[in-house]
Design an enzyme around this catalytic site. Sequence first.
Site, PDB file in Angstrom:
ATOM      1  N   GLU A  59     -12.376  -9.090 -27.585  1.00 56.43           N
ATOM      2  CA  GLU A  59     -11.659 -10.335 -27.342  1.00 56.43           C
ATOM      3  C   GLU A  59     -12.072 -11.338 -28.410  1.00 56.43           C
ATOM      4  OE1 GLU A  59     -12.005 -12.254 -23.490  1.00 56.43           O
ATOM      5  OE2 GLU A  59     -10.573 -13.816 -24.104  1.00 56.43           O
ATOM      6  N   ASN A 114      -6.406 -14.938 -27.152  1.00 60.44           N
ATOM      7  CA  ASN A 114      -5.989 -15.869 -26.099  1.00 60.44           C
ATOM      8  C   ASN A 114      -4.864 -16.784 -26.574  1.00 60.44           C
ATOM      9  OD1 ASN A 114      -8.075 -15.578 -23.799  1.00 60.44           O
ATOM     10  ND2 ASN A 114      -9.336 -15.669 -25.653  1.00 60.44           N
ATOM     11  N   GLU A 146      -3.709 -12.508 -24.405  1.00 57.52           N
ATOM     12  CA  GLU A 146      -4.193 -12.878 -23.075  1.00 57.52           C
ATOM     13  C   GLU A 146      -3.571 -14.214 -22.706  1.00 57.52           C
ATOM     14  OE1 GLU A 146      -8.424 -12.695 -22.616  1.00 57.52           O
ATOM     15  OE2 GLU A 146      -8.517 -10.594 -23.278  1.00 57.52           O
ATOM     16  N   ASP A 176      -4.997 -13.226 -17.810  1.00 51.61           N
ATOM     17  CA  ASP A 176      -6.404 -13.638 -17.857  1.00 51.61           C
ATOM     18  C   ASP A 176      -6.785 -14.430 -16.607  1.00 51.61           C
ATOM     19  OD1 ASP A 176      -8.894 -13.928 -18.992  1.00 51.61           O
ATOM     20  OD2 ASP A 176      -8.213 -15.039 -20.745  1.00 51.61           O
ATOM     21  N   GLU A 233     -14.240  -9.389 -15.975  1.00 52.48           N
ATOM     22  CA  GLU A 233     -14.969 -10.290 -16.870  1.00 52.48           C
ATOM     23  C   GLU A 233     -16.320 -10.648 -16.260  1.00 52.48           C
ATOM     24  OE1 GLU A 233     -11.528 -13.446 -18.352  1.00 52.48           O
ATOM     25  OE2 GLU A 233     -12.893 -14.025 -16.762  1.00 52.48           O
TER      26      GLU A 233
HETATM   27  P1  C2E Z   1     -11.577 -16.481 -21.371  1.00 50.92           P
HETATM   28  O1  C2E Z   1     -10.416 -16.054 -22.192  1.00 50.92           O
HETATM   29  O2  C2E Z   1     -11.538 -16.178 -19.919  1.00 50.92           O
HETATM   30  O3  C2E Z   1     -12.852 -15.828 -22.068  1.00 50.92           O
HETATM   31  C1  C2E Z   1     -13.974 -15.345 -21.394  1.00 50.92           C
HETATM   32  C2  C2E Z   1     -15.095 -16.357 -21.386  1.00 50.92           C
HETATM   33  O4  C2E Z   1     -16.168 -15.846 -20.583  1.00 50.92           O
HETATM   34  C3  C2E Z   1     -15.682 -16.622 -22.773  1.00 50.92           C
HETATM   35  O5  C2E Z   1     -16.117 -17.980 -22.825  1.00 50.92           O
HETATM   36  C4  C2E Z   1     -16.912 -15.712 -22.761  1.00 50.92           C
HETATM   37  O6  C2E Z   1     -17.921 -16.110 -23.682  1.00 50.92           O
HETATM   38  C5  C2E Z   1     -17.370 -15.848 -21.326  1.00 50.92           C
HETATM   39  N1  C2E Z   1     -18.167 -14.716 -20.875  1.00 50.92           N
HETATM   40  C6  C2E Z   1     -18.071 -13.423 -21.270  1.00 50.92           C
HETATM   41  N2  C2E Z   1     -18.947 -12.640 -20.624  1.00 50.92           N
HETATM   42  C7  C2E Z   1     -19.645 -13.450 -19.790  1.00 50.92           C
HETATM   43  C8  C2E Z   1     -20.719 -13.210 -18.849  1.00 50.92           C
HETATM   44  O7  C2E Z   1     -21.198 -12.098 -18.647  1.00 50.92           O
HETATM   45  N3  C2E Z   1     -21.152 -14.292 -18.141  1.00 50.92           N
HETATM   46  C9  C2E Z   1     -20.639 -15.533 -18.334  1.00 50.92           C
HETATM   47  N4  C2E Z   1     -21.140 -16.545 -17.615  1.00 50.92           N
HETATM   48  N5  C2E Z   1     -19.638 -15.793 -19.216  1.00 50.92           N
HETATM   49  C10 C2E Z   1     -19.150 -14.762 -19.933  1.00 50.92           C
HETATM   50  P2  C2E Z   1     -15.801 -18.917 -24.083  1.00 50.92           P
HETATM   51  O8  C2E Z   1     -15.929 -18.143 -25.350  1.00 50.92           O
HETATM   52  O9  C2E Z   1     -16.614 -20.152 -23.928  1.00 50.92           O
HETATM   53  O10 C2E Z   1     -14.270 -19.269 -23.906  1.00 50.92           O
HETATM   54  C11 C2E Z   1     -13.828 -20.040 -22.827  1.00 50.92           C
HETATM   55  C12 C2E Z   1     -12.315 -20.062 -22.737  1.00 50.92           C
HETATM   56  O11 C2E Z   1     -11.738 -20.749 -23.850  1.00 50.92           O
HETATM   57  C13 C2E Z   1     -11.688 -18.674 -22.777  1.00 50.92           C
HETATM   58  O12 C2E Z   1     -11.797 -18.069 -21.509  1.00 50.92           O
HETATM   59  C14 C2E Z   1     -10.261 -19.018 -23.176  1.00 50.92           C
HETATM   60  O13 C2E Z   1      -9.528 -19.439 -22.059  1.00 50.92           O
HETATM   61  C15 C2E Z   1     -10.463 -20.207 -24.095  1.00 50.92           C
HETATM   62  N6  C2E Z   1     -10.365 -19.762 -25.503  1.00 50.92           N
HETATM   63  C16 C2E Z   1     -11.302 -19.203 -26.301  1.00 50.92           C
HETATM   64  N7  C2E Z   1     -10.826 -18.950 -27.548  1.00 50.92           N
HETATM   65  C17 C2E Z   1      -9.521 -19.335 -27.526  1.00 50.92           C
HETATM   66  C18 C2E Z   1      -8.460 -19.313 -28.510  1.00 50.92           C
HETATM   67  O14 C2E Z   1      -8.592 -18.862 -29.661  1.00 50.92           O
HETATM   68  N8  C2E Z   1      -7.252 -19.823 -28.101  1.00 50.92           N
HETATM   69  C19 C2E Z   1      -7.051 -20.297 -26.850  1.00 50.92           C
HETATM   70  N9  C2E Z   1      -5.832 -20.770 -26.526  1.00 50.92           N
HETATM   71  N10 C2E Z   1      -8.015 -20.315 -25.907  1.00 50.92           N
HETATM   72  C20 C2E Z   1      -9.236 -19.843 -26.234  1.00 50.92           C
HETATM   73 MG    MG Z   2     -10.841 -14.996 -18.643  1.00 49.82          MG
HETATM   74 MG    MG Z   3      -9.379 -14.414 -22.434  1.00 48.02          MG
HETATM   75 MG    MG Z   4     -11.220 -18.554 -18.882  1.00 44.87          MG
END
Ligand code: C2E
Ligand code: MG
Ligand code: MG
Ligand code: MG
Length: 276
Positions: A59, A114, A146, A176, A233
């Site tokens: 991802e 995403n 996603e 997602d 996730e």
């Molecule tokens: P998401 O798409 O649901 O991504 C999964 C989030 O869960 C990611 O946070 C990831 O680092 C975190 N995660 C993964 N494994 C674990 C785990 O075992 N425990 C916990 N506590 N967390 C875990 P992240 O990287 O901070 O991203 C947060 C959200 O920001 C993403 O949720 C997505 O909705 C958004 N996002 C990130 N990159 C993009 C992007 O390029 N474009 C868009 N539109 N949204 C993005």
């Molecule tokens: Mg997610």
């Molecule tokens: Mg995602």
């Molecule tokens: Mg999320």
Amino acid sequence: YRAKANPGTYRFFEHAMDRELKQTLRLQRDLHAAIASGAIVPFYQPLVRLSDGQVAGFEVLARWNHPIRGHIAPDAFIPVAEEAGLIGQLTTLILRQACLDASKWPQHLKLSVNLSPVQLKDTSLPDQIFRTLRSAGFPTQRLEVEITESGLVNDVNTAKTILSTFRTSGIDVALDDFGTGYSSLQNLRSFPVTKLKIDKSFVRAMKTDPQSKSLVVGILAMSRSLGILTTAEGIEEASEGVWLQSIGCDYGQGYCYAKPMRGDEVPAYLGGAKAA
Ligand code: C2E
Ligand code: MG
Ligand code: MG
Ligand code: MG
């Protein structure tokens, strides 16, 4: 009315609002510059096939590489990008870099990107994505998008058209954060979804909350009967992955396998993961 009754409080609110507005504007301006200079970079977190522990893809998770504040998490700037009308540019930037990185990895590994709910209102979205893939020489079949269910509620027909265009071109569509917010089982029937990602809040709560556990069991049973693949996730403990696999979950993602990493860390990670 309390604020009006007390001029001091009123001034306080005025100043606070002013400060907040200035902060937002500054963030928008910084983000503009960050996108222009390529300071928003993709990080990668593996998606692991639970049956054999093999990495199936990554991802793509955006990070703002800020000169002073370090790597800023997307929850702090994606909403700003959406509001400022910068989310399209940001997606293009991230996707282009991700395609270039993933071109150097084994071809069977997929990229999951995403998309924001606001992007599903814009019928030019598929063309933007196709153009980026083409210029990076990246096959559509290696991409998965996603989306969250909040992107499906506003303009249902536009969202449906966009997702169908993706599917026709071989791009997979994952729903997602399933189980939170606007969740509706209707969405699984009426949108061309290939995969469902169970939100990490359920996975994290499974251990202590029997209801969350039951919901996970139910979601997996339902997905299987609909022919939809599943990812869990937020798997932080190996035992959670084992249990999820035993009840029919296809893929896992979480700190237990790997935290999101820089592109240049992926080859070493894959080298180590293969032996596992
Ligand atoms: P998401 O798409 O649901 O991504 C999964 C989030 O869960 C990611 O946070 C990831 O680092 C975190 N995660 C993964 N494994 C674990 C785990 O075992 N425990 C916990 N506590 N967390 C875990 P992240 O990287 O901070 O991203 C947060 C959200 O920001 C993403 O949720 C997505 O909705 C958004 N996002 C990130 N990159 C993009 C992007 O390029 N474009 C868009 N539109 N949204 C993005
Ligand atoms: Mg997610
Ligand atoms: Mg995602
Ligand atoms: Mg999320």
